[in-house]
Scaffold this active site. Structure first.
Site, PDB file in Angstrom:
ATOM      1  N   GLY A  72      29.969  -7.227 -43.057  1.00  0.00           N
ATOM      2  CA  GLY A  72      30.227  -5.915 -43.148  1.00  0.00           C
ATOM      3  C   GLY A  72      29.667  -5.396 -44.338  1.00  0.00           C
ATOM      4  O   GLY A  72      29.155  -6.078 -45.358  1.00  0.00           O
ATOM      5  N   CYS A  75      29.441 -14.173 -43.544  1.00  0.00           N
ATOM      6  CA  CYS A  75      29.305 -13.289 -44.837  1.00  0.00           C
ATOM      7  C   CYS A  75      30.371 -12.383 -45.307  1.00  0.00           C
ATOM      8  O   CYS A  75      31.157 -13.159 -45.971  1.00  0.00           O
ATOM      9  CB  CYS A  75      28.097 -12.236 -44.164  1.00  0.00           C
ATOM     10  SG  CYS A  75      27.168 -11.508 -45.671  1.00  0.00           S
ATOM     11  N   TYR A  76      30.623 -11.181 -45.167  1.00  0.00           N
ATOM     12  CA  TYR A  76      31.704 -10.428 -45.631  1.00  0.00           C
ATOM     13  C   TYR A  76      33.082 -11.051 -45.141  1.00  0.00           C
ATOM     14  O   TYR A  76      34.135 -11.319 -45.993  1.00  0.00           O
ATOM     15  CB  TYR A  76      31.612  -9.023 -45.275  1.00  0.00           C
ATOM     16  CG  TYR A  76      33.071  -8.382 -45.608  1.00  0.00           C
ATOM     17  CD1 TYR A  76      33.100  -7.506 -47.066  1.00  0.00           C
ATOM     18  CD2 TYR A  76      34.340  -8.261 -44.961  1.00  0.00           C
ATOM     19  CE1 TYR A  76      34.188  -6.871 -47.488  1.00  0.00           C
ATOM     20  CE2 TYR A  76      35.278  -7.858 -45.395  1.00  0.00           C
ATOM     21  CZ  TYR A  76      35.348  -7.000 -46.651  1.00  0.00           C
ATOM     22  OH  TYR A  76      36.643  -6.281 -46.895  1.00  0.00           O
ATOM     23  N   HIS A 126      24.067 -15.403 -41.500  1.00  0.00           N
ATOM     24  CA  HIS A 126      24.215 -14.714 -40.156  1.00  0.00           C
ATOM     25  C   HIS A 126      23.688 -15.809 -39.101  1.00  0.00           C
ATOM     26  O   HIS A 126      22.771 -15.362 -38.564  1.00  0.00           O
ATOM     27  CB  HIS A 126      23.760 -13.472 -39.809  1.00  0.00           C
ATOM     28  CG  HIS A 126      24.383 -12.297 -40.951  1.00  0.00           C
ATOM     29  ND1 HIS A 126      25.374 -11.488 -40.510  1.00  0.00           N
ATOM     30  CD2 HIS A 126      24.170 -12.159 -42.288  1.00  0.00           C
ATOM     31  CE1 HIS A 126      25.738 -10.843 -41.291  1.00  0.00           C
ATOM     32  NE2 HIS A 126      24.862 -11.088 -42.456  1.00  0.00           N
ATOM     33  N   GLU A 144      24.293 -15.217 -35.781  1.00  0.00           N
ATOM     34  CA  GLU A 144      24.153 -14.399 -34.759  1.00  0.00           C
ATOM     35  C   GLU A 144      22.931 -13.759 -34.313  1.00  0.00           C
ATOM     36  O   GLU A 144      22.478 -13.373 -33.413  1.00  0.00           O
ATOM     37  CB  GLU A 144      25.263 -13.086 -34.739  1.00  0.00           C
ATOM     38  CG  GLU A 144      25.070 -12.285 -35.659  1.00  0.00           C
ATOM     39  CD  GLU A 144      25.635 -12.424 -36.792  1.00  0.00           C
ATOM     40  OE1 GLU A 144      25.938 -13.574 -37.326  1.00  0.00           O
ATOM     41  OE2 GLU A 144      26.066 -11.600 -37.845  1.00  0.00           O
ATOM     42  N   SER A 193      23.888   6.207  -9.117  1.00  0.00           N
ATOM     43  CA  SER A 193      22.787   7.065  -9.427  1.00  0.00           C
ATOM     44  C   SER A 193      21.530   6.207  -9.331  1.00  0.00           C
ATOM     45  O   SER A 193      20.354   6.802  -9.412  1.00  0.00           O
ATOM     46  CB  SER A 193      22.860   7.356 -10.770  1.00  0.00           C
ATOM     47  OG  SER A 193      22.676   6.062 -11.612  1.00  0.00           O
ATOM     48  N   VAL A 211      21.101   0.749 -13.110  1.00  0.00           N
ATOM     49  CA  VAL A 211      21.748  -0.669 -13.142  1.00  0.00           C
ATOM     50  C   VAL A 211      23.230  -0.654 -12.981  1.00  0.00           C
ATOM     51  O   VAL A 211      23.755  -1.301 -12.113  1.00  0.00           O
ATOM     52  CB  VAL A 211      21.340  -1.276 -14.069  1.00  0.00           C
ATOM     53  CG1 VAL A 211      21.711  -2.854 -14.179  1.00  0.00           C
ATOM     54  CG2 VAL A 211      19.791  -1.431 -14.369  1.00  0.00           C
ATOM     55  N   ASP A 212      23.740   0.186 -13.821  1.00  0.00           N
ATOM     56  CA  ASP A 212      25.467  -0.010 -13.900  1.00  0.00           C
ATOM     57  C   ASP A 212      25.825   0.520 -12.651  1.00  0.00           C
ATOM     58  O   ASP A 212      26.971  -0.156 -12.179  1.00  0.00           O
ATOM     59  CB  ASP A 212      25.884   0.860 -15.182  1.00  0.00           C
ATOM     60  CG  ASP A 212      25.296   0.363 -16.553  1.00  0.00           C
ATOM     61  OD1 ASP A 212      24.598  -0.816 -16.463  1.00  0.00           O
ATOM     62  OD2 ASP A 212      25.124   1.231 -17.453  1.00  0.00           O
ATOM     63  N   SER A 213      25.802   1.458 -12.328  1.00  0.00           N
ATOM     64  CA  SER A 213      26.397   2.233 -11.151  1.00  0.00           C
ATOM     65  C   SER A 213      25.952   1.290  -9.589  1.00  0.00           C
ATOM     66  O   SER A 213      26.715   0.998  -8.980  1.00  0.00           O
ATOM     67  CB  SER A 213      26.099   3.780 -10.639  1.00  0.00           C
ATOM     68  OG  SER A 213      24.900   3.750 -10.419  1.00  0.00           O
ATOM     69  N   LYS A 242      25.265  -5.244 -21.384  1.00  0.00           N
ATOM     70  CA  LYS A 242      24.255  -4.947 -20.563  1.00  0.00           C
ATOM     71  C   LYS A 242      23.341  -6.124 -19.824  1.00  0.00           C
ATOM     72  O   LYS A 242      23.142  -6.079 -18.740  1.00  0.00           O
ATOM     73  CB  LYS A 242      23.099  -3.858 -21.296  1.00  0.00           C
ATOM     74  CG  LYS A 242      22.069  -3.373 -20.158  1.00  0.00           C
ATOM     75  CD  LYS A 242      22.590  -2.084 -19.788  1.00  0.00           C
ATOM     76  CE  LYS A 242      21.742  -1.404 -18.868  1.00  0.00           C
ATOM     77  NZ  LYS A 242      22.409   0.026 -18.326  1.00  0.00           N
TER      78      LYS A 242
END
Ligand code: XMP
Length: 515
Positions: free
Chosen positions: A57, A84-85, A173, A175, A227, A230-232, A371
């Site tokens: 953070g 970290c934080y 970090h 990640e 639409s 990808v998502d729909s 995603k």
């Protein structure tokens, strides 16, 4: 089987990379959720997490308004990893000391492992253990019961662990991609310390969601706005697999789609999946309403309202529709902690307002996914790669890529230019790795010469960006010869264009779309 029973809880202290922590843990096939740092102890206990991660953070633990989680999380017997934080907070709340370092440590650092238990199990203590640091404060004095497990040049306590309790902290970090041992460290945490099992796979996701959708929907009808994005597409495919003909999709052709887009979406869904899709031709309706409109926000509002009006009209014809399916993703629902105010830059158009207006209940099967996971799910459901790896395309379509007024002629210019850009990007093998690549038609004319003739025609801008989540983006460093080919082809093949420019702005301060 409920695949979410084994979960890691991530408490967010406002780091830019909190979501990355979640993605990296899920890559280990372990489910995790991000919640704000102030989640109460009762709620944490009720979630029965197998482990807790405290994110980084921007604050200092001694700041007056420093974000703090309940210190009793360290006494629950649940493994906690502070990053970290998060590690500094763990230190402070356990009675140790954190101080402003003489030097900020930012960038690559070499980690020297002092204790190979816990987080560093299996790693070579003598190896080149590259990590990424980004901190001003650092852990100075360890709390009682803690010991050092790794050091770096500027951090004598780069990683710490409790001797008896399952508490560990790292200054670096794990990640981020630059921490080369990051996935080893996270793997050791989730499997070695938290005893999770790698259960979070797309196959298990499909199985458990199909069962859940069937149970929820019963014999009712579901509608879904399709639409072609990808998502729909993934939502439609998943729900279709669960309830077949109880799902009806509505595809609105607003006249602002790209070359061949409507046809290919229809062909795929109708022929390949047997999905029930209503295709609404609303091209004239939208284009009439947009006549004479140049203001970007007005364009967006007209398109957004038009979409809702048409969708409502069509959905009203479907008997017994009770649910609306939406492709809401996890980043949209995470209540991340932000230390800067939220300002509306553009009113993004989506179908968010529909359920209240239409009194429909929502089904959002992608709410837990990022995603990249949605893409994997799409492949699992048998969607073709070209649908799954499609670049994002905005709801208002080409309307916001035509600066100024939208006319059928100008739409045609941008469509042709866009088709060339996409074709060349694919041919160069760069389409997938580029977040978005498209053409923008500018409302200015410039002088050129073609043959021996003076021309006075339009300018097309190329916008190609790299991004992870569209929140920030940088212009893609495309090869010159690719840029040259796109420019040549657009000028030669698209009537009315005599100049092509390349947009080299990042976001921020620019945005991805021009309007
Ligand atoms: P900007 O231009 O804000 O865009 O940097 C970020 C991402 O969002 C897409 N975009 C939209 N998507 N409706 C959408 O569904 C919209 O109104 C809209 N405006 C922008 C844009 O293409 C990029 O991926």
């Amino acid at each position: 089987m409920d695949i979410q029973t084994e979960k890691i809880l991530i408490l967010d202290f406002g780091s830019q990379t909190t979501q990355l922590i979640a993605r990296r843990i899920r890559e280990q096939k372990v489910y995790c959720e991000v919640h704000p740092y102030y989640l109460s102890l009762e709620k944490i206990k009720a979630m029965t997490p197998k482990g807790i991660v405290l994110s980084g953070g921007p604050r200092s633990v001694y700041d007056e308004d420093a974000p703090k989680s309940d210190p009793d999380i360290f006494n629950l017997g649940i493994p906690v990893l502070g990053i970290c934080y998060g590690a500094q907070l763990m230190t402070m709340q356990s009675g140790g000391e954190v101080e402003k370092a003489q030097k900020r440590e930012f960038g690559k650092a070499e980690l020297v492992i002092k204790n190979s238990e816990g987080l560093f199990a299996g790693l070579d203590p003598e190896g080149a253990n590259q990590v990424w640091m980004s901190h001003g404060d650092r852990i100075e004095e360890l709390p009682a019961g803690f010991m050092v497990s790794a050091v770096s040049e500027h951090s004598p306590n780069a990683a710490i662990r409790h001797r008896d309790k399952p508490l560990v902290g790292v200054q670096f970090h794990p990640e981020v991609a630059h921490t080369l041992i990051g996935s080893d460290v996270l793997r050791n945490f989730v499997f070695g310390m938290c005893h999770c099992r790698p259960r979070w796979t797309m196959q298990s996701f499909v199985d458990s969601n199909i069962a859940a959708i069937r149970e929820k929907v019963g014999r009712d009808q579901v509608i879904c706005a399709l639409s072609g994005g990808v998502d729909s597409s993934v939502v439609a495919a998943l729900i279709h697999r669960a309830i077949g003909s109880q799902l009806t999709c509505i595809y609105v052709d607003n006249g602002l789609m790209r070359t061949g887009e409507t046809e290919s979406v229809m062909r795929f869904f109708r022929e390949k999946t047997g999905l029930n899709v209503i295709q609404v031709d609303a091209r004239d309706e939208f284009l009439n309403q947009l006549t004479g409109v140049s203001d970007p926000e007005k364009k967006r509002k007209i398109i957004g309202h038009g979409f809702i009006r048409i969708f409502e009209r069509e959905a009203g014809k479907i008997k017994d529709a009770r649910y609306l399916a939406q492709g809401t993703l996890y980043p949209d629902v995470i209540e991340s902690v932000s230390f800067v105010g939220d300002t509306v830059i553009k009113s993004h158009h989506n179908v968010g307002g529909l359920p209240e207006i239409m009194k429909l209940d929502l089904i959002e099967p992608l709410r837990d996914l990022f995603k990249d996971e949605v893409r994997l799910l799409g492949l699992e459901l048998g969607l073709p790669e070209e649908a799954v790896y499609r670049q994002p395309f905005p709801g208002p379509g080409l309307a916001i890529r035509i600066i100024g007024e939208i006319t059928p002629q100008r739409l045609e210019v941008v469509r042709q230019a866009d088709a060339i850009v996409l074709e060349e990007m694919k041919r160069a093998g760069l389409y997938r790795q580029t977040w978005q690549s498209f053409a923008v038609l500018l409302p200015i004319q410039t002088v050129g010469v073609m043959g021996d003739e003076r021309t006075y025609e339009h300018v097309v801008a190329l916008r190609c960006v790299d991004s992870l989540d569209a929140m920030t983006a940088d212009w893609s460093r495309l090869p010159y010869d690719l840029l040259g080919r796109m420019s040549n082809r657009i000028i030669n093949e698209v009537r009315g264009v005599n100049r092509v420019v390349f947009d080299i702005s990042s976001k921020p301060p620019g945005t991805i779309e021009w309007e």
